[in-house]
Design an enzyme around this catalytic site. Structure first.
Site, PDB file in Angstrom:
ATOM      1  N   CYS A   1      64.067 103.139  71.751  1.00  0.00           N
ATOM      2  CA  CYS A   1      63.028 103.535  70.799  1.00  0.00           C
ATOM      3  C   CYS A   1      63.444 104.855  70.168  1.00  0.00           C
ATOM      4  O   CYS A   1      63.950 105.749  70.862  1.00  0.00           O
ATOM      5  CB  CYS A   1      61.671 103.689  71.470  1.00  0.00           C
ATOM      6  SG  CYS A   1      60.382 104.118  70.278  1.00  0.00           S
TER       7      CYS A   1
ATOM      8  N   ASP B   1      56.662 105.011  59.654  1.00  0.00           N
ATOM      9  CA  ASP B   1      57.127 105.098  61.044  1.00  0.00           C
ATOM     10  C   ASP B   1      58.654 105.101  61.022  1.00  0.00           C
ATOM     11  O   ASP B   1      59.275 104.720  60.032  1.00  0.00           O
ATOM     12  CB  ASP B   1      56.595 103.895  61.838  1.00  0.00           C
ATOM     13  CG  ASP B   1      56.635 104.154  63.348  1.00  0.00           C
ATOM     14  OD1 ASP B   1      57.161 105.215  63.764  1.00  0.00           O
ATOM     15  OD2 ASP B   1      56.149 103.297  64.110  1.00  0.00           O
ATOM     16  N   ASN B   2      59.220 105.551  62.119  1.00  0.00           N
ATOM     17  CA  ASN B   2      60.665 105.511  62.302  1.00  0.00           C
ATOM     18  C   ASN B   2      61.437 106.237  61.204  1.00  0.00           C
ATOM     19  O   ASN B   2      62.376 105.702  60.608  1.00  0.00           O
ATOM     20  CB  ASN B   2      61.126 104.048  62.454  1.00  0.00           C
ATOM     21  CG  ASN B   2      60.690 103.487  63.797  1.00  0.00           C
ATOM     22  OD1 ASN B   2      60.837 104.154  64.830  1.00  0.00           O
ATOM     23  ND2 ASN B   2      60.133 102.300  63.809  1.00  0.00           N
TER      24      ASN B   2
HETATM   25  N1  LIG Z   1      56.141  92.911  65.667  1.00  0.00           N
HETATM   26  C1  LIG Z   1      56.468  94.072  66.226  1.00  0.00           C
HETATM   27  N2  LIG Z   1      57.771  94.337  66.427  1.00  0.00           N
HETATM   28  C2  LIG Z   1      58.150  95.512  66.978  1.00  0.00           C
HETATM   29  C3  LIG Z   1      57.204  96.502  67.314  1.00  0.00           C
HETATM   30  C4  LIG Z   1      55.834  96.190  67.126  1.00  0.00           C
HETATM   31  O1  LIG Z   1      54.925  96.979  67.451  1.00  0.00           O
HETATM   32  N3  LIG Z   1      55.515  94.970  66.569  1.00  0.00           N
HETATM   33  N4  LIG Z   1      57.640  97.714  67.827  1.00  0.00           N
HETATM   34  C5  LIG Z   1      59.012  98.087  67.496  1.00  0.00           C
HETATM   35  C6  LIG Z   1      59.522  99.253  68.178  1.00  0.00           C
HETATM   36  S1  LIG Z   1      59.115 100.776  67.522  1.00  0.00           S
HETATM   37  C7  LIG Z   1      60.415  99.176  69.203  1.00  0.00           C
HETATM   38  S2  LIG Z   1      61.108 100.547  69.872  1.00  0.00           S
HETATM   39  C8  LIG Z   1      60.803  97.859  69.754  1.00  0.00           C
HETATM   40  C9  LIG Z   1      60.540  97.794  71.237  1.00  0.00           C
HETATM   41  O2  LIG Z   1      60.911  96.562  71.771  1.00  0.00           O
HETATM   42  P1  LIG Z   1      60.462  96.182  73.253  1.00  0.00           P
HETATM   43  O3  LIG Z   1      58.977  96.414  73.358  1.00  0.00           O
HETATM   44  O4  LIG Z   1      60.854  94.775  73.460  1.00  0.00           O
HETATM   45  O5  LIG Z   1      61.214  97.107  74.170  1.00  0.00           O
HETATM   46  O6  LIG Z   1      60.095  96.802  69.137  1.00  0.00           O
HETATM   47  C10 LIG Z   1      59.954  96.937  67.746  1.00  0.00           C
HETATM   48  N5  LIG Z   1      59.463  95.725  67.193  1.00  0.00           N
HETATM   49 MO   LIG Z   2      60.314 102.418  68.574  1.00  0.00          MO
END
Ligand SMILES: Nc1nc2c(c(=O)[nH]1)N[C@H]1C(S)=C(S)[C@@H](COP(=O)(O)O)O[C@H]1N2
Ligand SMILES: [Mo]
Length: 903
Positions: free
Chosen positions: A174, A306-307
């Protein structure tokens, strides 16, 4: 409710039993392969760096640790929308109960080795987990659309049948990994990840380029937008990556349906997700529904807000008004930056200085981004003056040695030709106890193949992402042992040298880890809030036990505890502005959190008058462990006819938000069951409790819902949201409420308030009753909500003879809340209802009164107090300045305080 995670039978499982290779040992120093020969100098031996795959032929590559069989839905999830997701209780929740954002304890993550089990893999969910039954997974449909010659809709079954499957080891990280360190320096807009916001798994699926080739991107297409099935407050989660990356087999971007050989766990995208190696986790969209080929990057809210790493001078306040800065693609994060952390010694680990062990094997992880290899890891014991080279092991390289057609979990390993690195690596260095005992700290930094080295100093940014300064572990010398201290602990967990140094007045950004630099003026220790209000009577010496406290949990002599001190509320029942009910609500309990959250400094200063004693230590401990609350909760098992409880917070799930104007919304909550009513008498209020999304601190405020008193199953609260503006901080509660997603819960408790309307002019105020012939209702803004309840109760009852005069002040017509509802009450009630809206900034077309609720209006409409018998009662609710001015004007006109009721 399904208790234990069901098997993964829905997917072909040819591979789940295919391999019986021996498991790899944990990722300790044993990972490093010794390739040194006797003739090498120490330095050469170190530099040969354990990266020489040709020199060794390991029999196998790592396989995942076993998944725990006993994983079930945890009680804390029962009342959240995720009540269908089995989880491991070892995961540390970083954002309260929900949404699920978690990391494993750092040592446990490291101990699992190169691959992380599904149980301990970190999770980052922006909202609820979409519910997909096992028998629905194969028919899960997703699309490839946008700028393509052949748009495709396909199911997971098609994906398995029509495309080549591959299995790659990939580390997801993350972008917020290590953010707690940034939050200690200065609060960012993100929650506090420790150093375990990363995990590695074997992902099986289809290379996304294979799918895109069939869809045939058109000329001009440059981006691939990805969208999930999780509907969030600002739309579905979505982001984008570049088309050329997606088409590059070396980048290895997958559409994956298996993790560690099993169908995806709901938290990790069941049944289908994207996995982007070498990039931040945020691009790896879970619960994949759409792949959209476009000419421009994604315009999804989560892609923009975000990000990203915004320039360091953008602070949280400024960031609210910089849409162009947010949209600047140069600030979007894709490839990870180089990072490393120490896992052992662990935080607070103690190592004896006397005894047999002469050395300690310091060890941890490192990773780089964009497929780059970590090419060196260095350790300093003297704050960067000198460095030693650590050993590095790259378990990922073991997979490259598999033959070209070797499959794992039904996917070809396809690794032999690839040189890019998708995974973390492990470093270690054995250091003598003597050297450690002479050092103040151990710091580690990694470098990647483009010679980018981790910086000494933190680059703070508003979202707190990509934090990668040297990881520093402080060494404390204690009697016969060394104690190690990590920079932070995740979430709100206390501990770590950063908080300690900051509390002691150190400036963490002085380039010297907050330690006083020679010649620098020491800064003052962090100031406690300026006025400490004394909550106790110093002459009170009595010790009170928890049993005594509990004997006063009824309505005679209600006692309550705040910060371990006991108070007797009896003599304040009548005078309490929040009504006797809220004191009864706290009786026999620890009321610290609520009392401190909702009371003014003035109210706090009154406490010593009611102080009667101090709890003994055991009682304090029991009380703070929350045992009392659970005793009460147990009393109330089974479906209750009414929702609100005076002593226990009860959860209701947010089910809808409806925008009424630019800054007001109705929030609808689902009660515990469809036939439950709120149990709120007319004129009373309830308390709502939320957690600050970042600090998790409780925010408690009083509201009056607008629901009908007998409405079943639902509760509606009308809230004006005070947004942050560049000039002014907005409302903590209202913004937190606005930001919580549908499906999230909020805690409620009540009723509170001294006033109640009993019907036909009868009111109770505190313990007294009073018959009213006319209500004069003066309100402004969202102050209408408690008034509205009383007004509606009067008007609903055709036989109720009570008169109502409503003076409602607002800025503009569109700001008038519940206008249509009130206008609708006039017809047939003209003889007993007069409604006046006055506007301070009306449009030219406004025909009603203009200006504020001032002396002129009050003299004209209300007039001097005419009846000494108390037939008239004035109800006032609005912003404080309005309430104060109405109070003063009415006072001059002869109205007595007992005829005025402030909400
Ligand atoms: N649909 C969806 N995909 C997502 C997210 C989410 O909230 N919704 N979070 C993202 C983020 S910020 C991260 S760091 C990763 C985390 O994946 P994990 O929960 O399988 O470790 O998923 C990503 N993909
Ligand atoms: Mo993330």
């Amino acid at each position: 409710m399904e208790a234990v995670r069901s098997s993964t039978d829905a997917l072909p499982k040819e591979a789940s039993r295919a391999l019986t290779l021996p498991p790899t040992p944990p990722a300790t120093a044993s990972h490093s392969r010794d390739v040194s020969s006797d003739s090498d100098s120490d330095f050469e031996r170190e530099v040969k760096g354990r990266h020489d795959p040709s020199s060794v032929k390991p029999a196998a590559y790592p396989l995942p640790p076993k998944t725990r069989p006993d994983i079930a839905v945890l009680p804390e999830d029962f009342k959240t929308p995720d009540n269908h997701v089995p989880r491991d209780s070892r995961l540390i929740r970083l954002t309260g109960v929900h949404p699920f954002n978690t990391e494993a304890p750092l040592s446990e993550l490291y101990d699992e080795g190169f691959l992380t089990s599904e149980n301990l893999h970190y999770v980052r969910n922006h909202g609820h987990v979409p519910k997909v039954e096992d028998d629905e997974t194969l028919s899960w449909e997703f699309s490839i659309e946008g700028m393509v010659e052949h748009p495709i809709k396909l199911t997971l079954a098609d994906l398995l049948k029509d495309y080549e499957q591959v299995t790659y080891p990939i580390t997801l990280v993350c972008a917020g990994n290590r953010r707690k360190e940034q939050n200690v320096v200065r609060k960012t807009k993100g929650f506090s990840w420790g150093a375990a916001g990363l995990s590695t798994a074997l992902w099986t699926g289809v290379v996304i380029g294979d799918l895109l080739k069939r869809a045939m991107p058109k000329r001009g297409a440059k981006y691939v937008c990805l969208e999930g099935a999780d509907k969030l407050p600002n739309g579905y989660y979505g982001t984008s990556v570049k088309l050329n990356w997606a088409m590059d087999p070396n980048r290895g971007i997958l559409v994956a349906h298996k993790m560690n050989g099993e169908a995806l766990h709901p938290d990790h995208g069941k049944p289908l997700r994207v996995v982007v190696p070498g990039q931040i986790g945020g691009r790896s969209v879970k619960w994949l529904k759409k792949i959209i080929v476009t000419a421009a990057p994604s315009d999804n809210w989560y892609h923009i807000y975000d990000n990203r790493v915004l320039p360091t001078m953008v602070d949280p306040e400024m960031s609210a008004n910089l849409p162009e800065t947010w949209k600047d693609e140069r600030y979007a994060i894709y490839d990870l930056n180089t990072n490393s952390a120490t896992c052992y010694p662990a935080h607070n680990e103690k190592v004896p200085t006397v005894g047999t062990a002469k050395s300690y094997n310091v060890r941890g992880y490192a990773y780089a981004g964009g497929g780059k290899r970590v090419t060196r890891v260095e350790i300093t014991l003297d704050k960067g003056k000198t460095w030693s080279l650590a050993n590095i092991s790259y378990p990922e390289d073991d997979y490259r040695l598999a033959s070209d057609d070797e499959t794992l979990y039904g996917g070809r390993l396809d690794m032999s030709w690839r040189e890019s690195c998708f995974c973390w690596c492990f470093w270690d260095l054995t250091i003598s106890i003597d050297s450690l005992a002479q050092a103040d700290d151990i710091m580690v930094r990694a470098m990647d193949e483009s010679m980018m080295v981790q910086p000494r100093d933190m680059y703070w940014s508003v979202l707190g992402m990509m934090n990668n300064p040297w990881f520093r572990v402080v060494i404390h010398k204690e009697a016969h042992e060394l104690r190690f201290e990590h920079p932070t602990q995740p979430a709100l967990m206390p501990g770590g040298w950063m908080e300690r140094v900051k509390k002691a007045g150190g400036n963490l950004s002085n380039g010297y880890w907050g330690e006083t630099v020679h010649g620098e003026e020491p800064s003052a220790a962090e100031q406690e809030p300026a006025i400490e209000i004394c909550l106790v009577n110093k002459d009170v010496k009595r010790t009170i036990t928890i049993d005594e406290l509990r004997q006063h949990s009824g309505e005679t002599e209600p006692w309550f505890a705040i910060n371990g001190e006991v108070y007797d509320g009896t003599s304040y029942l009548e005078g309490h502005p929040g009504g006797a009910t809220s004191i009864f609500g706290a009786a026999g309990q620890d009321a610290s959190e609520e009392f401190l959250a909702i009371h003014s400094e003035n109210a706090k200063a009154m406490l010593p008058q009611y102080h009667i004693g101090t709890l003994d230590d055991v009682s304090r401990a029991i009380l703070s462990s929350g045992e009392v609350a659970s005793v009460n909760a147990a009393d109330n098992e089974g479906p209750r006819a009414t929702f609100l409880q005076s002593k226990v917070w009860t959860k209701a799930i947010l089910s809808a938000k409806k925008r009424l104007s630019s800054d007001t919304k109705t929030f609808t909550f689902e009660l515990e069951h469809p036939s439950q009513t709120t149990g709120l008498p007319v004129g009373k209020h309830l308390m709502m409790r939320l957690r600050d999304p970042v600090t998790r601190e409780a925010i408690i405020r009083s509201y009056t819902p607008i629901s009908e008193i007998d409405e079943q199953g639902k509760l509606h609260v009308l809230v004006k949201i005070y947004y942050d503006t560049p000039e002014r901080k907005g409302g903590k509660m209202t913004q937190a409420l606005d930001s919580i997603p549908i499906g999230h819960f909020v805690d409620f408790k009540g009723p509170t308030g001294r006033f109640e309307y009993l019907g036909r002019g009868m009111c109770s105020i505190g313990a007294a009753q009073r018959k009213v012939k006319r209500f004069i209702m003066i309100c402004g803004g969202s102050g209408i909500t408690p008034i509205f309840q009383v007004l509606r109760a009067v008007m609903k009852e055709a036989e109720d003879p009570t008169q109502c005069l409503v003076l409602n002040g607002n800025r503009a017509e569109e700001d008038i809340l519940l206008k249509a509802e009130m206008d609708g009450m006039i017809a047939g009630n003209e003889h007993r209802f007069r409604l006046l809206h006055t506007l301070s900034r009306p449009e030219a077309s406004w025909t009603g009164p203009r200006g504020r609720i001032d002396a002129e209006l009050l003299e004209k409409e209300v007039g001097p107090c005419a009846d000494p018998d108390g037939d008239d009662l004035v109800l006032i609710c609005g912003p404080e300045p309005m309430e104060k001015s109405a109070h003063a004007i009415l006072g001059k006109m002869g109205w007595k305080d007992e005829d005025l009721m402030f909400f």
